[in-house]
Design a protein around this motif. Structure first.
Motif, PDB file in Angstrom:
ATOM      1  N   ALA A  23      25.585 -20.399   1.002  1.00 10.83           N
ATOM      2  CA  ALA A  23      26.678 -19.830   0.607  1.00 10.83           C
ATOM      3  C   ALA A  23      28.092 -19.849  -0.203  1.00 10.83           C
ATOM      4  CB  ALA A  23      27.728 -21.688   1.335  1.00 10.83           C
ATOM      5  N   GLN A  24      29.295 -19.557   0.052  1.00 17.63           N
ATOM      6  CA  GLN A  24      29.921 -19.741  -1.035  1.00 17.63           C
ATOM      7  C   GLN A  24      30.596 -20.947  -1.019  1.00 17.63           C
ATOM      8  OE1 GLN A  24      33.642 -17.428   1.321  1.00 17.63           O
ATOM      9  NE2 GLN A  24      33.583 -16.721  -0.506  1.00 17.63           N
ATOM     10  N   THR A  26      33.372 -23.493  -4.729  1.00 15.76           N
ATOM     11  CA  THR A  26      33.932 -23.521  -5.372  1.00 15.76           C
ATOM     12  C   THR A  26      33.773 -24.378  -6.278  1.00 15.76           C
ATOM     13  OG1 THR A  26      34.469 -25.001  -4.676  1.00 15.76           O
ATOM     14  CG2 THR A  26      35.393 -23.483  -3.395  1.00 15.76           C
ATOM     15  N   SER A  42      32.324 -26.193  -1.166  1.00 10.47           N
ATOM     16  CA  SER A  42      32.033 -25.785  -0.272  1.00 10.47           C
ATOM     17  C   SER A  42      33.356 -24.262   0.066  1.00 10.47           C
ATOM     18  CB  SER A  42      32.252 -26.157   1.116  1.00 10.47           C
ATOM     19  OG  SER A  42      33.344 -26.439   1.596  1.00 10.47           O
ATOM     20  N   ASN A  43      33.948 -23.406   0.655  1.00  9.14           N
ATOM     21  CA  ASN A  43      34.563 -22.594   0.505  1.00  9.14           C
ATOM     22  C   ASN A  43      35.889 -22.870   1.367  1.00  9.14           C
ATOM     23  OD1 ASN A  43      35.537 -20.303   1.138  1.00  9.14           O
ATOM     24  ND2 ASN A  43      34.300 -19.422   2.881  1.00  9.14           N
ATOM     25  N   GLU A  45      38.341 -21.656   2.182  1.00 14.22           N
ATOM     26  CA  GLU A  45      39.079 -21.234   2.992  1.00 14.22           C
ATOM     27  C   GLU A  45      39.301 -21.013   4.821  1.00 14.22           C
ATOM     28  OE1 GLU A  45      41.783 -18.561   2.149  1.00 14.22           O
ATOM     29  OE2 GLU A  45      41.441 -19.371  -0.192  1.00 14.22           O
ATOM     30  N   LYS A  46      37.996 -21.939   5.098  1.00 11.65           N
ATOM     31  CA  LYS A  46      37.938 -22.710   5.705  1.00 11.65           C
ATOM     32  C   LYS A  46      38.258 -23.860   6.773  1.00 11.65           C
ATOM     33  CE  LYS A  46      32.604 -21.178   6.113  1.00 11.65           C
ATOM     34  NZ  LYS A  46      31.844 -21.155   7.022  1.00 11.65           N
ATOM     35  N   PHE A  49      36.305 -27.920   4.367  1.00  7.62           N
ATOM     36  CA  PHE A  49      35.626 -27.987   3.829  1.00  7.62           C
ATOM     37  C   PHE A  49      35.901 -29.444   2.650  1.00  7.62           C
ATOM     38  CE2 PHE A  49      39.943 -27.033   1.396  1.00  7.62           C
ATOM     39  CZ  PHE A  49      40.678 -27.919   1.148  1.00  7.62           C
ATOM     40  N   LYS A 115      39.776 -15.137  -6.137  1.00  9.99           N
ATOM     41  CA  LYS A 115      39.488 -16.491  -5.407  1.00  9.99           C
ATOM     42  C   LYS A 115      39.497 -17.470  -6.887  1.00  9.99           C
ATOM     43  CE  LYS A 115      35.141 -13.550  -3.967  1.00  9.99           C
ATOM     44  NZ  LYS A 115      33.925 -13.238  -4.261  1.00  9.99           N
ATOM     45  N   THR A 142      36.339 -19.806  -6.776  1.00 11.81           N
ATOM     46  CA  THR A 142      35.602 -19.134  -5.683  1.00 11.81           C
ATOM     47  C   THR A 142      34.158 -18.364  -6.092  1.00 11.81           C
ATOM     48  OG1 THR A 142      36.566 -20.125  -4.009  1.00 11.81           O
ATOM     49  CG2 THR A 142      34.778 -19.410  -3.215  1.00 11.81           C
ATOM     50  N   GLY A 145      30.375 -14.356  -1.463  1.00 14.75           N
ATOM     51  CA  GLY A 145      31.301 -13.498  -0.512  1.00 14.75           C
ATOM     52  C   GLY A 145      32.131 -12.980  -1.100  1.00 14.75           C
TER      53      GLY A 145
END
Length: 146
Positions: A23-24, A26, A42-43, A45-46, A49, A115, A142, A145
């Motif tokens: 996954a993306q 960080t 984790s990402n 932007e979700k 996270f 990112k 990040t 992705g």
């Protein structure tokens, strides 16, 4: 006993990061003037996270600690993310566990590279019969992705 505990914690941290490998992800570096932390998560932007952090000590403050953070994005834009959540951590210097409510402001200052983020964090924390307010400054990038 100390090395056994450290080995167990590092294995858990490696397992956590391996789960995020597809996954993306960080990577971040945070400091509050006293302690420096390195993190992987984790990402961001979700909507939800998470992030795991390890304390990186030096000669003056060489104690160990780790934290797990779960965050919820309240507001997302191209320039700024505002999130809050829960934090649980173990700190060798207080010989105990602390819980907190981190509030994060992620500023994405470079238009061509969203990112990269400059992080400002305020965390009211409680543990070991102490109430504290910690402020962190950090840099986060990040990986993966689009």
């Amino acid at each position: 006993m100390y090395y056994l505990k450290l080995s167990f914690i590092l294995l858990g941290f490696l397992f956590f990061t391996s789960q995020l490998a597809n996954a993306q992800v960080t990577a971040g570096l945070y400091t509050n003037g006293t302690f420096t932390q390195i993190g992987i998560g984790s990402n961001p932007e979700k909507k939800f996270f998470g992030e795991g952090r390890l304390f990186a000590g030096d000669y003056l403050i060489n104690s160990f600690g780790f934290e797990a953070l779960g965050q919820y994005n309240f507001q997302k834009s191209d320039w700024v993310n505002i999130s809050g959540g829960l934090m649980l951590g173990y700190y060798e210097y207080v010989e105990g566990i602390r819980a907190g409510i981190p509030l994060l402001l992620a500023i994405k200052p470079i238009q061509n590279n969203r990112k990269f983020s400059v992080m400002l964090e305020a965390t009211p924390m409680y543990g070991h019969e102490m109430l504290a307010l910690r402020g962190n400054f950090g840099l986060r990038y990040t990986l993966g992705g689009q």
